[in-house]
Design a protein around this motif. Structure first.
Motif, mmCIF file in Angstrom:
data_model
loop_
_atom_site.group_PDB
_atom_site.id
_atom_site.type_symbol
_atom_site.label_atom_id
_atom_site.label_comp_id
_atom_site.label_asym_id
_atom_site.label_seq_id
_atom_site.Cartn_x
_atom_site.Cartn_y
_atom_site.Cartn_z
ATOM 1 N N TRP A 96 2.810 -0.477 2.282
ATOM 2 C CA TRP A 96 2.275 -1.468 1.028
ATOM 3 C C TRP A 96 0.990 -0.975 0.410
ATOM 4 O O TRP A 96 1.115 -2.253 0.108
ATOM 5 C CB TRP A 96 2.923 -2.909 1.483
ATOM 6 N N HIS A 97 0.094 -0.125 1.502
ATOM 7 C CA HIS A 97 -1.146 -0.856 0.717
ATOM 8 C C HIS A 97 -1.624 -0.253 -0.328
ATOM 9 O O HIS A 97 -3.170 -0.186 -0.872
ATOM 10 C CB HIS A 97 -2.293 0.241 1.860
ATOM 11 N N ASP A 98 -0.868 0.714 -0.897
ATOM 12 C CA ASP A 98 -1.437 1.048 -2.591
ATOM 13 C C ASP A 98 -0.245 -0.371 -3.553
ATOM 14 O O ASP A 98 0.367 0.222 -4.398
ATOM 15 C CB ASP A 98 -0.667 2.579 -2.992
ATOM 16 N N GLU A 99 0.272 -1.178 -2.507
ATOM 17 C CA GLU A 99 1.397 -2.069 -4.091
ATOM 18 C C GLU A 99 0.405 -3.275 -4.255
ATOM 19 O O GLU A 99 0.027 -3.529 -2.797
ATOM 20 C CB GLU A 99 2.400 -2.239 -3.344
ATOM 21 N N GLY A 100 0.586 -3.568 -5.573
ATOM 22 C CA GLY A 100 0.811 -5.015 -5.636
ATOM 23 C C GLY A 100 -1.277 -5.467 -5.842
ATOM 24 O O GLY A 100 -1.981 -4.286 -6.041
ATOM 25 N N GLU A 101 -1.388 -6.698 -6.130
ATOM 26 C CA GLU A 101 -2.818 -7.142 -6.694
ATOM 27 C C GLU A 101 -3.508 -7.573 -4.700
ATOM 28 O O GLU A 101 -2.477 -7.769 -3.694
ATOM 29 C CB GLU A 101 -2.662 -8.450 -6.911
ATOM 30 N N ASP A 102 -4.699 -6.229 -5.070
ATOM 31 C CA ASP A 102 -4.969 -6.572 -4.343
ATOM 32 C C ASP A 102 -6.361 -7.596 -3.202
ATOM 33 O O ASP A 102 -6.454 -7.782 -2.370
ATOM 34 C CB ASP A 102 -5.957 -5.487 -3.133
ATOM 35 N N GLY A 103 -6.426 -8.779 -4.241
ATOM 36 C CA GLY A 103 -7.181 -9.911 -4.389
ATOM 37 C C GLY A 103 -8.820 -9.587 -3.911
ATOM 38 O O GLY A 103 -9.588 -10.390 -3.802
ATOM 39 N N ALA A 104 -9.189 -8.088 -4.061
ATOM 40 C CA ALA A 104 -10.641 -7.771 -4.121
ATOM 41 C C ALA A 104 -11.233 -8.852 -5.305
ATOM 42 O O ALA A 104 -13.020 -8.895 -4.473
ATOM 43 C CB ALA A 104 -10.599 -6.666 -4.745
ATOM 44 N N ARG A 105 -11.216 -9.354 -6.074
ATOM 45 C CA ARG A 105 -11.947 -10.319 -6.874
ATOM 46 C C ARG A 105 -12.238 -11.447 -6.212
ATOM 47 O O ARG A 105 -13.820 -12.324 -6.676
ATOM 48 C CB ARG A 105 -11.750 -9.879 -8.379
ATOM 49 N N PHE A 106 -11.996 -12.142 -5.215
ATOM 50 C CA PHE A 106 -12.297 -12.816 -4.381
ATOM 51 C C PHE A 106 -12.695 -12.358 -2.998
ATOM 52 O O PHE A 106 -13.562 -13.054 -2.852
ATOM 53 C CB PHE A 106 -10.950 -13.550 -3.856
#
Length: 597
Positions: A96-106
């Motif tokens: 799953w590490h390259d899937e979906g939103e990672d929330g880096a902006r938080f």
């Protein structure tokens, strides 16, 4: 079981998509034949055939266009559903590490533990958990994870989340419905901007002005049609258009500045509302038993039109406002008072519904955050909810067979940790790569899950409402002009200032100074934390800290990790044991990579 259900649903949605695409292609071929038929009829019309003969094939053509667009929508919904289950399988298979939103902006380098515990960013806890479609849902989930620093919900609220997650857990169809709705909302609606716009005091126009604007626009439209019917040659029709246009201008001019202000204010916050309307409609169709979900559902309950319909009305007004770029509207809009009427309608909408918007968005955000945690709970049925200790007693953290949620299950070695009076400190020694830092992160991440309301990776987990601070991955900051050592001591100051009761997770304290200062500083810091009533774990290579644990006994104990050198290869079992480590592997590791030491 979750893996097989996902695979079955993926196969079914794939079949639906392929069938819809096949029907769409067949309808496209039929459309082409009908179009050719219409063209043939048109040719014959010009050679004596009655014009009415064109209506039947034209109606068939329009019906085929609608049917084909319906098949395209069905195929797109199936494709999105396929993506849901493909990502679900990827999570279950640890891909799953390259899937979906990672929330880096938080991510927040000043948070007491977010970067140390991998709460946000690539391969983070947020990325594993989040299935939210909206910015508000992502922000709510991120705030729940950040609350581990001391702002977490009460025990009563966390138990309410447990009940809500339990109710949502089996509702896979609901999560699929939310996932396939609309386009990507993250790049559209800004919840804060929308709430700010909606919450500003509204000044609706008097009813007579709205009626007058409508009447004038209808009269103008009739005059334009009359003029067009005369092939733009009728003098009376042209004069009527000029006169009515002048009346329109005199009516609209005094309101122009106000109308332009209304239109400009709404352009940014109220775009891309289709998904929000669809999510509200989906929630409105559900009936819930748990108090928290019932409260969320009640927040969008309204007498008369539903919240989804009201947001849908705002969306249609915005779409009409955007249509001013259409050449026809650009040419005739001013005469029809297009912008004036829409400005009035927008202000009337805000007057009627503005105070409700914040509650609607809050309900959507809450539902999405809960749905994310429910999805995690469904995919990990063996993981229990934590229990919360009495907040009036001594701080407690008791985890039986704790595992790291971000590690693949096959490589996750569980360890039990117990910090309960009189024991409040574990001094963890061990060789390099033996699992000391992973143990700290395991405790911290499970605490973050627990205080967000989620299940935890453990056989059982009982804890107080702890404020977590960590110094595991402290780095220097060129922007702020801090060395690694300065960044570390600033973080340690944060940890010392956490609200009580606190949980500290400290890895290799004060590594940027000499051994003498390091030993004295580390001991002083540990004693200061203990004096404040905190509990925690400290890892070390400096065995002088083992003496501190002995001096603080029974409030502190030594534990360690070991390794074995087997045929020139280091082997780790990642199991925590009592006592102090008796050997170091630094030289062995250096030799293993070819350094001659």
């Amino acid at each position: 079981m979750p893996r097989q259900i996902y695979a079955d649903r993926l196969a079914e949605r794939t079949r639906i998509r392929d069938a819809a695409n096949q029907r769409r292609d067949r309808i496209g071929n039929l459309r082409l034949l009908v179009f050719l038929g219409v063209a043939a009829v048109v040719w014959y019309v010009f050679h004596g055939l009655a014009i009415w003969w064109i209506l039947a094939p034209l109606a068939v053509f329009v019906a085929l266009v609608w049917w084909q667009s319906r098949m395209e929508r069905d195929a797109e919904c199936a494709r999105r559903a396929m993506l849901v289950y493909e990502r679900g399988i990827a999570r279950l298979e640890d891909r799953w590490h390259d899937e979906g939103e990672d929330g880096a902006r938080f991510a927040d380098s000043h948070h007491p533990c977010a970067s140390d515990l991998d709460l946000f960013g690539h391969g983070s806890l947020f990325q594993l958990l989040s299935t939210a479609r909206t910015r508000g849902g992502e922000e709510r989930l991120a705030n729940w994870l950040k609350s581990v620093s001391g702002t977490s919900a009460s025990t009563q609220e966390l138990k309410a989340r447990h009940a809500a997650i339990d109710e949502l857990r089996p509702l896979l169809d609901l999560r699929e419905q939310l996932a396939v709705l609309g386009d990507d909302y993250r790049t559209g609606v800004n919840p804060a901007e929308l709430v700010r716009w909606a919450g500003q005091p509204a000044q609706p126009f008097p009813l007579w002005k709205r009626v007058m604007a409508l009447v004038l626009s209808l009269i103008t439209a009739a005059a334009l049609i009359w003029w067009l019917a005369t092939n733009l040659e009728g003098a009376d029709a042209r004069l009527s258009v000029i006169v009515i246009g002048a009346i329109d201008g005199l009516f609209a001019l005094p309101m122009r500045k106000n109308i332009l202000g209304i239109v400009q204010a709404v352009e940014e916050p109220a775009h891309d509302l289709e998904l929000l309307s669809q999510i509200l409609a989906t929630i409105e169709k559900q009936q819930f038993q748990s108090p928290l979900l019932a409260r969320v559902r009640g927040a969008i309950e309204m007498e008369g039109h539903k919240a989804s319909a009201r947001i849908g009305k705002l969306r249609r007004l915005i779409e009409l406002l955007d249509s001013r770029d259409n050449p026809f509207v650009r040419a005739f809009g001013p005469l029809l008072l297009w912008t004036t009427q829409l400005g009035m309608a927008l202000e009337a909408w805000r007057s009627e519904n503005g105070s409700q918007v914040a509650g609607w968005l809050d309900a959507v955000s809450e539902m999405e955050a809960l749905s994310s945690l429910a999805n995690y709970a469904w995919e990990h049925p063996a993981e229990p909810f934590p229990e919360f200790a009495d907040t009036d007693g001594e701080p407690v953290l008791q985890g039986e067979e704790l595992g790291h949620p971000l590690l693949p299950q096959a490589r996750c070695v569980p360890n039990s940790v117990c910090l309960s009076a009189p024991l409040r400190l574990l001094v963890v020694s061990g060789s390099n790569m033996s699992g000391k830092s992973t143990l700290l992160r395991t405790v911290g991440v499970n605490t973050a899950l627990a205080l967000a309301g989620a299940p935890v990776r453990a056989k059982s987990f009982r804890l107080s409402h702890l404020a977590v601070g960590a110094s595991i991955r402290t780095t220097d900051s060129l922007e702020e002009g801090h060395s690694r050592f300065m960044a570390e001591i600033l973080r340690l100051k944060q940890v010392l200032e956490l609200p009580s009761p606190a949980l500290f997770l400290l890895d290799e304290l004060l590594g940027g100074t000499n051994s003498h200062d390091r030993a004295l500083g580390s001991e002083g810091l540990i004693r200061a934390l203990m004096a404040r009533g905190a509990i925690g774990l400290v890892t070390t290579h400096d065995l002088s800290l083992a003496r501190v644990a002995e001096e603080l006994a029974p409030a502190a104990v030594n534990v360690h990790f070991e390794d074995e050198l087997i045929e020139g290869r280091l082997v780790f079992d990642y199991k925590m044991r009592p006592g102090v480590v008796e050997r170091s592997n630094a030289l062995d590791l250096m030799r293993a990579v070819g350094l001659d030491v």
